[in-house]
Design a protein around this motif. Structure first.
Motif, mmCIF file in Angstrom:
data_model
loop_
_atom_site.group_PDB
_atom_site.id
_atom_site.type_symbol
_atom_site.label_atom_id
_atom_site.label_comp_id
_atom_site.label_asym_id
_atom_site.label_seq_id
_atom_site.Cartn_x
_atom_site.Cartn_y
_atom_site.Cartn_z
ATOM 1 N N ASP A 9 8.747 12.934 24.760
ATOM 2 C CA ASP A 9 8.769 12.325 23.424
ATOM 3 C C ASP A 9 8.259 10.888 23.483
ATOM 4 O O ASP A 9 8.557 10.147 24.425
ATOM 5 N N ALA A 10 7.514 10.521 22.445
ATOM 6 C CA ALA A 10 6.914 9.184 22.407
ATOM 7 C C ALA A 10 7.974 8.095 22.520
ATOM 8 O O ALA A 10 7.730 7.028 23.077
ATOM 9 N N GLY A 11 9.159 8.347 22.002
ATOM 10 C CA GLY A 11 10.228 7.359 22.075
ATOM 11 C C GLY A 11 10.634 7.058 23.514
ATOM 12 O O GLY A 11 11.094 5.954 23.815
ATOM 13 N N TYR A 12 10.483 8.031 24.396
ATOM 14 C CA TYR A 12 10.822 7.827 25.804
ATOM 15 C C TYR A 12 9.680 7.144 26.559
ATOM 16 O O TYR A 12 9.906 6.386 27.488
ATOM 17 N N PHE A 13 8.437 7.488 26.180
ATOM 18 C CA PHE A 13 7.267 6.993 26.910
ATOM 19 C C PHE A 13 6.287 6.350 25.940
ATOM 20 O O PHE A 13 5.292 6.951 25.548
ATOM 21 N N PRO A 14 6.583 5.101 25.548
ATOM 22 C CA PRO A 14 5.708 4.443 24.564
ATOM 23 C C PRO A 14 4.279 4.281 25.055
ATOM 24 O O PRO A 14 3.360 4.116 24.244
ATOM 25 N N GLU A 15 4.059 4.324 26.385
ATOM 26 C CA GLU A 15 2.686 4.171 26.884
ATOM 27 C C GLU A 15 1.859 5.431 26.647
ATOM 28 O O GLU A 15 0.655 5.444 26.876
ATOM 29 N N GLY A 16 2.477 6.523 26.188
ATOM 30 C CA GLY A 16 1.736 7.752 25.887
ATOM 31 C C GLY A 16 1.875 8.789 26.978
ATOM 32 O O GLY A 16 1.904 8.476 28.178
ATOM 33 N N ALA A 17 1.937 10.051 26.555
ATOM 34 C CA ALA A 17 2.117 11.155 27.502
ATOM 35 C C ALA A 17 0.972 11.240 28.504
ATOM 36 O O ALA A 17 1.182 11.568 29.676
ATOM 37 N N GLU A 18 -0.246 10.908 28.047
ATOM 38 C CA GLU A 18 -1.399 11.052 28.950
ATOM 39 C C GLU A 18 -1.263 10.164 30.178
ATOM 40 O O GLU A 18 -1.517 10.607 31.296
ATOM 41 N N SER A 19 -0.874 8.914 29.986
ATOM 42 C CA SER A 19 -0.809 8.038 31.166
ATOM 43 C C SER A 19 0.338 8.452 32.082
ATOM 44 O O SER A 19 0.213 8.385 33.309
ATOM 45 N N VAL A 20 1.434 8.910 31.498
ATOM 46 C CA VAL A 20 2.547 9.395 32.322
ATOM 47 C C VAL A 20 2.096 10.592 33.153
ATOM 48 O O VAL A 20 2.345 10.680 34.357
ATOM 49 N N MET A 21 1.408 11.521 32.483
ATOM 50 C CA MET A 21 0.979 12.727 33.196
ATOM 51 C C MET A 21 -0.113 12.420 34.214
ATOM 52 O O MET A 21 -0.163 13.035 35.277
ATOM 53 N N ASN A 22 -0.981 11.461 33.898
ATOM 54 C CA ASN A 22 -2.015 11.117 34.877
ATOM 55 C C ASN A 22 -1.401 10.546 36.157
ATOM 56 O O ASN A 22 -1.881 10.823 37.256
ATOM 57 N N ARG A 23 -0.338 9.767 36.027
ATOM 58 C CA ARG A 23 0.346 9.280 37.235
ATOM 59 C C ARG A 23 0.915 10.452 38.026
ATOM 60 O O ARG A 23 0.867 10.458 39.269
ATOM 61 N N ALA A 24 1.439 11.436 37.331
ATOM 62 C CA ALA A 24 1.988 12.609 38.022
ATOM 63 C C ALA A 24 0.891 13.424 38.695
ATOM 64 O O ALA A 24 1.068 13.905 39.826
ATOM 65 N N VAL A 25 -0.243 13.563 38.005
ATOM 66 C CA VAL A 25 -1.368 14.292 38.600
ATOM 67 C C VAL A 25 -1.785 13.599 39.904
ATOM 68 O O VAL A 25 -2.033 14.256 40.920
ATOM 69 N N ASP A 26 -1.824 12.268 39.879
ATOM 70 C CA ASP A 26 -2.161 11.516 41.095
ATOM 71 C C ASP A 26 -1.168 11.789 42.218
ATOM 72 O O ASP A 26 -1.499 11.712 43.398
ATOM 73 N N ALA A 27 0.076 12.103 41.849
ATOM 74 C CA ALA A 27 1.116 12.392 42.847
ATOM 75 C C ALA A 27 1.094 13.855 43.282
ATOM 76 O O ALA A 27 1.876 14.242 44.155
ATOM 77 N N GLY A 28 0.219 14.674 42.643
ATOM 78 C CA GLY A 28 0.100 16.062 43.063
ATOM 79 C C GLY A 28 0.726 17.087 42.126
ATOM 80 O O GLY A 28 0.861 18.257 42.468
ATOM 81 N N VAL A 29 1.105 16.648 40.930
ATOM 82 C CA VAL A 29 1.705 17.571 39.965
ATOM 83 C C VAL A 29 0.584 18.203 39.136
ATOM 84 O O VAL A 29 -0.235 17.492 38.556
ATOM 85 N N VAL A 30 0.546 19.537 39.099
ATOM 86 C CA VAL A 30 -0.525 20.216 38.356
ATOM 87 C C VAL A 30 -0.023 20.869 37.065
ATOM 88 O O VAL A 30 -0.824 21.294 36.243
ATOM 89 N N GLY A 31 1.274 20.965 36.890
ATOM 90 C CA GLY A 31 1.782 21.627 35.694
ATOM 91 C C GLY A 31 3.019 20.963 35.145
ATOM 92 O O GLY A 31 3.854 20.455 35.909
ATOM 93 N N PHE A 32 3.129 20.964 33.806
ATOM 94 C CA PHE A 32 4.252 20.315 33.119
ATOM 95 C C PHE A 32 4.834 21.289 32.096
ATOM 96 O O PHE A 32 4.112 21.734 31.199
ATOM 97 N N VAL A 33 6.091 21.598 32.237
ATOM 98 C CA VAL A 33 6.774 22.383 31.204
ATOM 99 C C VAL A 33 7.536 21.381 30.340
ATOM 100 O O VAL A 33 8.539 20.807 30.774
ATOM 101 N N VAL A 34 7.005 21.145 29.152
ATOM 102 C CA VAL A 34 7.505 20.073 28.280
ATOM 103 C C VAL A 34 8.465 20.671 27.249
ATOM 104 O O VAL A 34 8.123 21.628 26.540
ATOM 105 N N VAL A 35 9.657 20.076 27.189
ATOM 106 C CA VAL A 35 10.725 20.592 26.343
ATOM 107 C C VAL A 35 10.838 19.741 25.083
ATOM 108 O O VAL A 35 10.970 18.518 25.178
ATOM 109 N N GLY A 36 10.779 20.396 23.948
ATOM 110 C CA GLY A 36 10.879 19.683 22.674
ATOM 111 C C GLY A 36 12.167 20.023 21.954
ATOM 112 O O GLY A 36 12.301 21.097 21.380
ATOM 113 N N VAL A 37 13.137 19.106 22.024
ATOM 114 C CA VAL A 37 14.416 19.284 21.320
ATOM 115 C C VAL A 37 14.817 17.958 20.685
ATOM 116 O O VAL A 37 14.417 16.895 21.171
#
Ligand SMILES: [Zn+2]
Ligand SMILES: [Zn+2]
Length: 275
Positions: A9-37
């Protein structure tokens, strides 16, 4: 590897989901199961939108968290049913019971949980279960409502071996969060070392529960590497083996194959110039 459960959720990551996920991709994460509640279905819709924008990387789960059970209405149920049927949605969740915080009355939590297990059966998708201080009621509702037909995962596993045996028997895999890296989480670490390797997943539950060595800070999906390393150590196997197994388990459970290429996530935006 994959992060089998995170909130973006944007409230948790004001910098945007893309930059958060790009850091994870750099760490070797290829998949994200994103929960919306959340208190309404805004987060669920956002998770679906994010999955639609990144079909090779992101899958969505939609549900009503036990904290928010009191917000359930027939109308919300119909809307959730429509969202859950979307192709980007791989599971219904997180749903369940939380008797630790009791943000919703327990009888309301139980009846909403039962209705949402029925919703998952209706759309024939697995269930992502949240359970805290409610082990017996959680298992008996899953049993009584026919959750075995769709299976799922116990997310952020924080129970013991007796619970794990019953959950595994019901067709639920065990997903371990940063809690497993906490030295005082003896029962959880025991289950992580003992559970069948083909039934083990790893997750961050970002932005919560950052694993050691980031404990106490805002968690993000890239930190799942620390949880994977810890589970591998507990099991006495190479971390590569643990990562390959948990990625395969996540993909099988959610009927989703993530792209293995480690390219940045915003290539679609670059292509259409909207980035
Ligand atoms: Zn949860
Ligand atoms: Zn969660």
């Amino acid at each position: 590897m994959a992060d089998a459960h995170c909130h973006m959720d944007a409230g948790y990551f004001p910098e945007g989901a893309e930059s958060v996920m790009n850091r994870a991709v750099d760490a070797g994460v290829v998949g994200f199961v994103v929960v919306g509640v959340g208190r309404d279905l805004t987060a669920a819709q956002s998770a679906v939108t994010l999955a639609r924008a990144h079909p090779d990387r992101v899958s969505a789960c939609v549900g009503i968290h036990p904290h928010d059970a009191v917000t359930w209405t027939e109308r919300a149920h119909e809307e959730l049913l429509r969202l859950a049927a979307e192709p980007e949605v791989v599971a219904v969740g997180e749903i369940g019971l939380d008797y630790h915080y009791d943000h919703s009355p327990r009888d309301v939590q139980r009846s909403v949980f039962a209705r949402l297990v029925g919703l998952a059966r209706e759309v024939r998708k697995p269930i992502v279960v949240h359970t805290r201080s409610a082990a017996d009621d959680t298992l008996s509702i899953l049993e009584r409502e026919g959750a075995r037909q769709v299976g799922g995962i116990i997310h952020c596993f924080s129970e013991d071996r007796a619970f794990a045996v019953r959950a595994l028997d019901l067709g639920f895999d065990l997903s371990f969060s940063g809690i497993v890296t906490f030295k005082n989480a003896g029962a959880v670490r025991d289950v992580a070392a003992w559970a069948p390797l083909d039934r083990v997943l790893v997750e961050t539950d970002s932005p919560y529960l950052a694993p050691v060595p980031h404990r106490g800070t805002r968690c993000e999906p890239g930190y799942v590497v620390h949880t994977a390393r810890c589970v591998a150590e507990l099991r006495g196997i190479p971390v590569q083996e643990l990562c390959a197994a948990t990625l395969a388990n996540t993909e099988r459970r959610f009927a989703k194959v993530f792209s293995r290429g480690l390219h940045a996530l915003n290539s679609a935006e670059r292509r259409d110039g909207s980035g």
